[in-house]
Structure formats: structure tokens, C-alpha cells
Design an enzyme around this catalytic site. Structure first.
Site, PDB file in Angstrom:
ATOM      1  N   PRO A  13       0.786  -1.228   0.000  1.00  0.00           N
ATOM      2  CA  PRO A  13       0.000   0.000   0.000  1.00  0.00           C
ATOM      3  C   PRO A  13       0.824   1.287   0.000  1.00  0.00           C
ATOM      4  O   PRO A  13       1.880   1.351   0.613  1.00  0.00           O
ATOM      5  CB  PRO A  13      -0.809  -0.097   1.303  1.00  0.00           C
ATOM      6  CG  PRO A  13      -0.066  -1.055   2.153  1.00  0.00           C
ATOM      7  CD  PRO A  13       0.580  -2.026   1.202  1.00  0.00           C
ATOM      8  N   ASN A  14       0.263   2.251  -0.703  1.00  0.00           N
ATOM      9  CA  ASN A  14       0.770   3.633  -0.789  1.00  0.00           C
ATOM     10  C   ASN A  14       2.030   3.782  -1.634  1.00  0.00           C
ATOM     11  O   ASN A  14       2.485   4.906  -1.881  1.00  0.00           O
ATOM     12  CB  ASN A  14       1.003   4.228   0.618  1.00  0.00           C
ATOM     13  CG  ASN A  14      -0.287   4.265   1.421  1.00  0.00           C
ATOM     14  OD1 ASN A  14      -1.296   4.777   0.930  1.00  0.00           O
ATOM     15  ND2 ASN A  14      -0.291   3.704   2.625  1.00  0.00           N
ATOM     16  N   ARG A  21       4.777  11.152  -2.315  1.00  0.00           N
ATOM     17  CA  ARG A  21       4.605  10.751  -0.913  1.00  0.00           C
ATOM     18  C   ARG A  21       5.900  10.968  -0.122  1.00  0.00           C
ATOM     19  O   ARG A  21       6.919  10.325  -0.408  1.00  0.00           O
ATOM     20  CB  ARG A  21       4.251   9.256  -0.895  1.00  0.00           C
ATOM     21  CG  ARG A  21       4.128   8.663   0.465  1.00  0.00           C
ATOM     22  CD  ARG A  21       4.037   7.156   0.418  1.00  0.00           C
ATOM     23  NE  ARG A  21       3.894   6.643   1.762  1.00  0.00           N
ATOM     24  CZ  ARG A  21       4.188   5.406   2.122  1.00  0.00           C
ATOM     25  NH1 ARG A  21       4.616   4.537   1.234  1.00  0.00           N
ATOM     26  NH2 ARG A  21       4.031   5.034   3.370  1.00  0.00           N
ATOM     27  N   TYR A  26      11.174   8.978   1.225  1.00  0.00           N
ATOM     28  CA  TYR A  26      11.149   7.922   0.201  1.00  0.00           C
ATOM     29  C   TYR A  26      11.815   8.310  -1.118  1.00  0.00           C
ATOM     30  O   TYR A  26      11.907   7.481  -2.023  1.00  0.00           O
ATOM     31  CB  TYR A  26       9.691   7.503  -0.046  1.00  0.00           C
ATOM     32  CG  TYR A  26       9.041   6.911   1.179  1.00  0.00           C
ATOM     33  CD1 TYR A  26       9.543   5.756   1.766  1.00  0.00           C
ATOM     34  CD2 TYR A  26       7.923   7.504   1.781  1.00  0.00           C
ATOM     35  CE1 TYR A  26       8.974   5.205   2.905  1.00  0.00           C
ATOM     36  CE2 TYR A  26       7.339   6.966   2.920  1.00  0.00           C
ATOM     37  CZ  TYR A  26       7.869   5.826   3.468  1.00  0.00           C
ATOM     38  OH  TYR A  26       7.313   5.284   4.601  1.00  0.00           O
ATOM     39  N   ASN A  77       8.219  -5.410  -1.174  1.00  0.00           N
ATOM     40  CA  ASN A  77       8.083  -4.263  -0.280  1.00  0.00           C
ATOM     41  C   ASN A  77       6.614  -4.229   0.114  1.00  0.00           C
ATOM     42  O   ASN A  77       5.761  -3.753  -0.647  1.00  0.00           O
ATOM     43  CB  ASN A  77       8.490  -2.958  -0.969  1.00  0.00           C
ATOM     44  CG  ASN A  77       8.422  -1.778  -0.012  1.00  0.00           C
ATOM     45  OD1 ASN A  77       7.919  -1.908   1.105  1.00  0.00           O
ATOM     46  ND2 ASN A  77       8.910  -0.632  -0.448  1.00  0.00           N
ATOM     47  N   ALA A  80       3.229  -0.797   4.670  1.00  0.00           N
ATOM     48  CA  ALA A  80       2.804  -0.858   6.076  1.00  0.00           C
ATOM     49  C   ALA A  80       2.371  -2.270   6.496  1.00  0.00           C
ATOM     50  O   ALA A  80       2.431  -2.601   7.688  1.00  0.00           O
ATOM     51  CB  ALA A  80       1.670   0.128   6.308  1.00  0.00           C
ATOM     52  N   HIS A  83       4.478  -4.432   8.872  1.00  0.00           N
ATOM     53  CA  HIS A  83       4.453  -4.303  10.329  1.00  0.00           C
ATOM     54  C   HIS A  83       3.169  -4.837  10.957  1.00  0.00           C
ATOM     55  O   HIS A  83       3.028  -4.825  12.176  1.00  0.00           O
ATOM     56  CB  HIS A  83       4.630  -2.827  10.719  1.00  0.00           C
ATOM     57  CG  HIS A  83       5.687  -2.126   9.935  1.00  0.00           C
ATOM     58  ND1 HIS A  83       7.013  -2.486   9.998  1.00  0.00           N
ATOM     59  CD2 HIS A  83       5.619  -1.111   9.021  1.00  0.00           C
ATOM     60  CE1 HIS A  83       7.721  -1.703   9.179  1.00  0.00           C
ATOM     61  NE2 HIS A  83       6.890  -0.861   8.576  1.00  0.00           N
ATOM     62  N   GLU A 101      13.223  -9.106   1.303  1.00  0.00           N
ATOM     63  CA  GLU A 101      12.390  -8.022   1.839  1.00  0.00           C
ATOM     64  C   GLU A 101      13.054  -6.700   1.472  1.00  0.00           C
ATOM     65  O   GLU A 101      14.248  -6.522   1.696  1.00  0.00           O
ATOM     66  CB  GLU A 101      12.289  -8.161   3.361  1.00  0.00           C
ATOM     67  CG  GLU A 101      11.550  -7.004   4.020  1.00  0.00           C
ATOM     68  CD  GLU A 101      11.428  -7.163   5.530  1.00  0.00           C
ATOM     69  OE1 GLU A 101      11.888  -8.186   6.085  1.00  0.00           O
ATOM     70  OE2 GLU A 101      10.867  -6.246   6.155  1.00  0.00           O
ATOM     71  N   HIS A 103      12.849  -2.338   1.499  1.00  0.00           N
ATOM     72  CA  HIS A 103      12.273  -1.051   1.919  1.00  0.00           C
ATOM     73  C   HIS A 103      13.139   0.076   1.375  1.00  0.00           C
ATOM     74  O   HIS A 103      14.375  -0.022   1.394  1.00  0.00           O
ATOM     75  CB  HIS A 103      12.202  -0.931   3.445  1.00  0.00           C
ATOM     76  CG  HIS A 103      11.383  -2.010   4.061  1.00  0.00           C
ATOM     77  ND1 HIS A 103      10.012  -2.014   4.017  1.00  0.00           N
ATOM     78  CD2 HIS A 103      11.746  -3.149   4.702  1.00  0.00           C
ATOM     79  CE1 HIS A 103       9.561  -3.102   4.608  1.00  0.00           C
ATOM     80  NE2 HIS A 103      10.591  -3.815   5.031  1.00  0.00           N
ATOM     81  N   SER A 105      13.197   3.102   2.796  1.00  0.00           N
ATOM     82  CA  SER A 105      13.741   3.779   3.976  1.00  0.00           C
ATOM     83  C   SER A 105      14.389   2.754   4.906  1.00  0.00           C
ATOM     84  O   SER A 105      14.119   1.547   4.806  1.00  0.00           O
ATOM     85  CB  SER A 105      12.620   4.521   4.710  1.00  0.00           C
ATOM     86  OG  SER A 105      11.653   3.594   5.203  1.00  0.00           O
ATOM     87  N   ARG A 110      13.676   4.564  12.067  1.00  0.00           N
ATOM     88  CA  ARG A 110      12.431   5.336  12.094  1.00  0.00           C
ATOM     89  C   ARG A 110      11.622   5.012  13.361  1.00  0.00           C
ATOM     90  O   ARG A 110      12.177   4.541  14.346  1.00  0.00           O
ATOM     91  CB  ARG A 110      11.648   5.057  10.800  1.00  0.00           C
ATOM     92  CG  ARG A 110      12.434   5.473   9.544  1.00  0.00           C
ATOM     93  CD  ARG A 110      11.627   5.276   8.296  1.00  0.00           C
ATOM     94  NE  ARG A 110      10.430   6.102   8.292  1.00  0.00           N
ATOM     95  CZ  ARG A 110       9.382   5.901   7.479  1.00  0.00           C
ATOM     96  NH1 ARG A 110       9.404   4.898   6.600  1.00  0.00           N
ATOM     97  NH2 ARG A 110       8.325   6.677   7.533  1.00  0.00           N
ATOM     98  N   ARG A 114       7.859   0.621  13.333  1.00  0.00           N
ATOM     99  CA  ARG A 114       8.375   0.086  12.063  1.00  0.00           C
ATOM    100  C   ARG A 114       9.528  -0.891  12.283  1.00  0.00           C
ATOM    101  O   ARG A 114      10.053  -1.474  11.343  1.00  0.00           O
ATOM    102  CB  ARG A 114       8.860   1.224  11.152  1.00  0.00           C
ATOM    103  CG  ARG A 114       7.751   2.149  10.717  1.00  0.00           C
ATOM    104  CD  ARG A 114       8.240   3.175   9.704  1.00  0.00           C
ATOM    105  NE  ARG A 114       7.385   4.334   9.723  1.00  0.00           N
ATOM    106  CZ  ARG A 114       6.259   4.470   9.019  1.00  0.00           C
ATOM    107  NH1 ARG A 114       5.855   3.519   8.202  1.00  0.00           N
ATOM    108  NH2 ARG A 114       5.517   5.557   9.119  1.00  0.00           N
TER     109      ARG A 114
HETATM  110  C1  DQA Z   1       8.343   1.186   3.511  1.00  0.00           C
HETATM  111  C2  DQA Z   1       8.494   1.371   5.013  1.00  0.00           C
HETATM  112  C3  DQA Z   1       7.193   1.098   5.729  1.00  0.00           C
HETATM  113  O1  DQA Z   1       7.344   1.306   7.118  1.00  0.00           O
HETATM  114  C4  DQA Z   1       6.102   2.033   5.221  1.00  0.00           C
HETATM  115  O2  DQA Z   1       4.869   1.723   5.838  1.00  0.00           O
HETATM  116  C5  DQA Z   1       5.989   2.033   3.746  1.00  0.00           C
HETATM  117  C6  DQA Z   1       7.224   2.043   2.946  1.00  0.00           C
HETATM  118  C7  DQA Z   1       9.634   1.562   2.751  1.00  0.00           C
HETATM  119  O3  DQA Z   1       9.759   1.179   1.598  1.00  0.00           O
HETATM  120  O4  DQA Z   1      10.500   2.253   3.303  1.00  0.00           O
HETATM  121  O5  DQA Z   1       4.907   2.101   3.171  1.00  0.00           O
HETATM  122  O6  DQA Z   1       8.071  -0.179   3.247  1.00  0.00           O
END
Ligand code: DQA
Length: 150
Positions: A13-14, A21, A26, A77, A80, A83, A101, A103, A105, A110, A114
């Protein structure tokens, strides 16, 4: 690419809103930019690429299940859901292919919520903190493992 092993890259998501964003966290690249870079690296490594994004947990679970049939390796990736999602963890546990896995960030630098990942315990390894390059490093890691297998 006919007969090339296929590497799947799944995004949660997102991540469709990358670029607009929280760019300080990011980066400025869009997901399409990252996909393009992944496609280039995959081509050089003679891998086929399946790159997807969803905002829905159930769809992500269904895609992880689907990857069992056709992927030689998976980079994920989960956003959210990393978590929060036991369902994503359980689906990943079904796979026997290498899982990286990813990410953008550094989740450990953080907020505390997370720091725990349901993906990590089911993954071969974790790459975080390198922005869009995290995806490239994940593809390189998967390529190394897949090449060693063949
Ligand atoms: C993320 C890190 C996650 O904590 C966050 O919810 C994301 C992006 C990252 O790529 O850094 O949506 O997965």
C-alpha cells in the site's frame, strides 16, 4: 523473455504514490521509475520481471500465493503490511523460492512501530535504506542466488 527465470517484485500500500509521498523519506522517484530501472537490470541479468503494486492486503496475499507457481525469486516491499500482516507472513512461508524483503527507507532508524517486520522471519534477507536502489540490490541478490541454483 522466453524460458528466462522470472523474478517477481511485489509492492504494497501507498507505494503507488511514490514521488509525491513524503519525498524526504522515500525520495523523488515514482514507482514507474523504479520499475523501469528494475526492468533494465533484469534484462541485463537475463531474467524476466513481473512487477506489481496493490493497496489491498488480500490481493497481496493472493499474488504471493500465485508467485509459487511461476517465480524463481521474489522481492517484496509490503509497505505498512510489513508491520501488521500475519497473513502476508503466512503466505510467504508457503514459498520455497528466495525472498528478499525490500524497503526504501531504513525502517530501523524510524518510529519504533516500524522496527518489527512480519516479512523478515519469512525472508532470505532484508535490504532497506537505499531508496530506489534497494530494489536494484534486491534483484542483484536474487540473481546471485538463482544463478547459483542453476
Ligand atoms: C516502507 C516502510 C514502511 O514502514 C512504510 O509503511 C511504507 C514504505 C519503505 O519502503 O521504506 O509504506 O516499506
Amino acid at each position: 523473455m522466453a524460458n528466462s527465470p522470472t523474478v517477481w517484485v511485489l509492492n504494497g500500500p501507498n507505494l503507488n504514490l511514490l514521488g509525491e509521498r513524503e519525498p524526504d523519506t522515500y525520495g523523488g522517484e515514482t514507482l514507474a521509475d523504479i520499475e523501469k530501472r528494475c526492468a533494465k537490470v533484469a534484462k541485463q541479468a537475463e531474467l524476466a520481471l513481473e512487477f506489481r503494486q496493490t493497496n489491498h492486503e488480500g490481493e497481496l496475499v493472493a499474488w504471493i500465493q500465485e508467485s509459487r507457481e511461476s517465480a524463481a525469486g521474489l522481492a517484496i516491499n509490503a509497505g505498512a503490511y510489513t508491520h501488521t500482516s500475519v497473513a502476508v507472513h503466512d503466505a510467504l512461508r508457503l514459498l520455497t523460492i528466495p525472498i528478499v524483503e525490500v524497503h526504501l527507507s531504513n525502517i530501523f532508524a524510524r518510529e519504533e512501530f516500524r522496527h518489527h517486520s512480519y516479512v523478515s522471519a519469512a525472508a532470505t534477507g532484508v535490504i532497506c535504506g537505499f531508496g530506489g536502489d534497494s530494489y536494484i540490490l534486491a534483484l542483484q541478490a536474487l540473481n546471485n542466488i538463482i544463478s547459483d541454483e542453476n
